[in-house]
Design an enzyme around this catalytic site. Structure first.
Site, PDB file in Angstrom:
ATOM      1  N   GLN A  57      71.812  43.826   7.098  1.00 50.12           N
ATOM      2  CA  GLN A  57      71.059  42.761   7.762  1.00 50.12           C
ATOM      3  C   GLN A  57      71.241  42.775   9.259  1.00 50.12           C
ATOM      4  OE1 GLN A  57      70.899  38.999   6.320  1.00 50.12           O
ATOM      5  NE2 GLN A  57      70.647  39.543   4.193  1.00 50.12           N
ATOM      6  N   GLY A  58      72.383  43.302   9.730  1.00 49.58           N
ATOM      7  CA  GLY A  58      72.637  43.264  11.158  1.00 49.58           C
ATOM      8  C   GLY A  58      72.807  41.827  11.632  1.00 49.58           C
ATOM      9  N   CYS A  59      72.777  40.896  10.715  1.00 51.23           N
ATOM     10  CA  CYS A  59      72.965  39.475  11.006  1.00 51.23           C
ATOM     11  C   CYS A  59      71.995  38.996  12.086  1.00 51.23           C
ATOM     12  CB  CYS A  59      74.372  39.180  11.499  1.00 51.23           C
ATOM     13  SG  CYS A  59      75.603  39.427  10.258  1.00 51.23           S
ATOM     14  N   ILE A  60      71.329  37.909  11.821  1.00 57.20           N
ATOM     15  CA  ILE A  60      70.397  37.436  12.843  1.00 57.20           C
ATOM     16  C   ILE A  60      70.728  36.006  13.246  1.00 57.20           C
ATOM     17  CG2 ILE A  60      68.690  38.881  11.732  1.00 57.20           C
ATOM     18  CD1 ILE A  60      67.042  36.302  11.481  1.00 57.20           C
TER      19      ILE A  60
END
Ligand SMILES: Cc1cc2nc3c(=O)[nH]c(=O)nc-3n(C[C@H](O)[C@H](O)[C@H](O)COP(=O)(O)OP(=O)(O)OC[C@H]3O[C@@H](n4cnc5c(N)ncnc54)[C@H](O)[C@@H]3O)c2cc1C
Lengths: 105, 413
Positions: free
Chosen positions: A102-105
């Site tokens: 997800q790469g985190c948002i």
């Protein structure tokens, strides 16, 4: 959803080419996906990373990010870029049959 | 007396402290610990480098943000000892019955070789700190042309749209100064597009294109060569710059790492729906300090605080926790020239176009640039000090809703 076949293993892929169901993954699938991504034959170092990613994802419930891979798999950042060019976090997850990180948002 | 102890009185810690004043039994006291004298309104950091806000208007004395009855210890926590249910402050210790960790996330420029050094605040700047944004303001006003590179070093960062907003505002700023033709704007990101989620990424990506901002995607910055003015990636791609605006690696507060409570970036492993720590029932985590896969944003802290307040009450009564937090995030994206967009999403649903909070009438448009959204962004400033921090309800639903949203082909897939 498109499907693909690698050495007799039929898997379902999403539109970005990630496995829909990570339990359909086999080492043969990894080899096939790596070939499609233009990686050439998978080396021991590749397998170290792929194995780490699968084990870590099983424990954590999500694919590891790039920094986590480089910190915990024993393969450093520069090498990761040589093994899985451009986006190593994403590419390693794809070949390991995991969802896109997800790469985190 | 029992003690609810809150570490960090930023957006998240202040909100929850104020909410709990009326919710805990009389036998409980509320103590917050934060070393900083003033509370900074961080969203205005995107406007400060362009001289559009005054620095002294962005801060307020922390005391005035904390309701009566809340004890504030103006010190930094050195260590947390969950086994003793105690924190260490210099020479002294303080016991707690329930602990809330809200120590935020912080930039770590030292993680990338070459960012700090002789060129720091000469040709290399951040805008995530007040000092950085002020230094950048001076540099921008003296800038007469050349290449400006905005670089996100690695994810996660707080307010992941802020570097995009900065780029849009830079385009406006140089246009108004009538030197836009002499400025090349480049946006270098480790993501494969403008944003993490496909539909929003497409919209934001085409906005960058329309404004003549070049995107360098999948660019993982490995080092900065300040002598030669070159930003280099791990796979040896190079981007030359005249002015580098970096959004450095983010990590949780040092105290988290020192206490052995963090993941590899110092964020605290947190239950995604209850906000209790994954390792200790007496510890809850809020805001940017968590490891949750949602935005690190003030709006998220607000939605979390709603669930957390209820769960703190339940914890004092030994009841089971509410599993209601859904990762809800709601961010205005300033797009320049008096317009902004609004995005609304959660753990499972990506930002979609439509109207918010009501279908058709809105008044806010999702994923679309409007003047009203810009006014909404400015209104957020007022709401922050007067509703969010005091812990008052604001008229948007806590959980994300699909009402008014249009599913697109990409999002339905
Ligand atoms: C440029 C920029 C633009 C932004 N724009 C928006 C926006 O438009 N909308 C939005 O919703 N959000 C926005 N944000 C994000 C928002 O500001 C943060 O997500 C929010 O402040 C997080 O709250 P927090 O309490 O978790 O952390 P913070 O507010 O950062 O507070 C952390 C607190 O912990 C304290 N602390 C740290 N270490 C210790 C210690 N050892 N002991 C005691 N205390 C400690 C610090 O002093 C600080 O007060 C933006 C952020 C930036 C940088």
């Amino acid at each position: 959803m498109p499907t693909a076949e690698y050495a007799g293993n039929v898997v379902e892929l999403n539109e970005e080419g990630f496995l829909v169901d990570s339990s359909e993954w086999t080492p043969e699938v990894a080899t096939g996906l790596a070939e499609e991504a233009g990686l050439g034959p998978l080396t021991d170092k590749h397998w170290t990373v792929l194995t780490f990613c699968r084990e870590d994802a099983a424990q954590q419930g999500q694919p590891p990010g790039l920094r986590r891979i480089s910190k915990l798999s024993g393969v450093n950042m520069k090498e990761l870029y040589q093994l899985f060019p451009k986006g190593p976090g994403k590419l390693a997850a794809k070949i390991a049959g995991l969802p896109k990180p997800q790469g985190c948002i | 007396m029992k003690r609810l102890l809150i570490l960090g009185a930023g957006t998240a810690g202040t909100m929850v402290a104020n909410k709990m004043r009326t919710r805990l039994p009389e036998s409980w006291t509320i103590t917050v610990v934060d070393p900083e004298e003033k509370h900074l309104y961080q969203p205005d950091l995107i406007f400060l480098p362009f001289g559009r806000v005054r620095a002294d208007r962005m801060e307020r004395p922390r005391r005035t943000t904390l309701g009566r009855g809340i004890e504030w210890i103006q010190e930094a926590v050195d260590r947390i000892d969950p086994d003793k249910r105690q924190i260490v402050l210099g020479e002294s210790t303080l016991d707690y019955d329930l602990l809330v960790i809200a120590t935020g996330s912080h930039i770590r420029p030292e993680e990338t070789p070459g960012i700090l050094g002789d060129h720091w605040y000469q040709s290399v700047f951040d805008f995530y700190t007040l000092k950085g944004a002020l230094e950048l303001r001076s540099a921008l006003s003296a800038f007469e042309g050349g290449r400006v590179v905005v670089n996100v070093v690695e994810m996660p960062i707080k307010c992941p749209v802020a570097p995009l907003e900065f780029s849009f505002l830079a385009d406006e700023y140089f246009t108004k100064r009538e030197i836009r033709n002499d400025v090349e704007l480049i946006y270098a990101t480790p993501l494969d597009g403008a944003f993490t989620k496909p539909v929003a990424s497409k919209v934001l990506g085409s906005m960058l294109g329309d404004k003549g901002i070049q995107v360098e995607a999948e660019f993982n910055a490995g080092e900065v060569d300040g002598e030669k003015n070159i930003l280099r990636s791990y796979d040896d791609r190079e981007i030359a710059y005249d002015l580098l605006v970096t959004v450095p690696t983010h990590m949780g507060a040092q105290v988290i790492e020192d206490s052995g409570l963090g993941d590899h970036l110092g964020f605290v492993p947190t239950h995604p729906n209850t906000l209790v720590s994954k390792t200790d029932d007496h510890i809850f985590v809020l805001g940017d300090a968590t490891d949750l896969p949602t935005s690190k944003a003030g709006s998220v802290a607000h939605f979390e605080a709603h669930v957390l307040a209820e769960n703190l009450v339940r914890a004092t009564e030994g009841r089971s926790l509410l599993e209601d937090f859904d990762g809800h995030a709601n961010c205005f994206v300033e797009s320049g020239f008096g317009k902004a967009m609004l995005i609304d999403f959660n753990y499972d649903v990506e930002p979609l176009p439509g109207m918010y909070p009501l279908p058709v009438v809105g008044p806010m448009s999702l994923l679309k640039e409007t003047r009203l959204n810009h006014l909404g962004k400015l209104g957020f400033r007022w709401a922050y000090w007067n509703a969010l921090l005091p812990g008052r309800p604001i008229p948007v639903p806590n959980q994300m809703s699909m009402t008014g949203k249009r599913e697109t082909a990409a999002s339905a897939a």
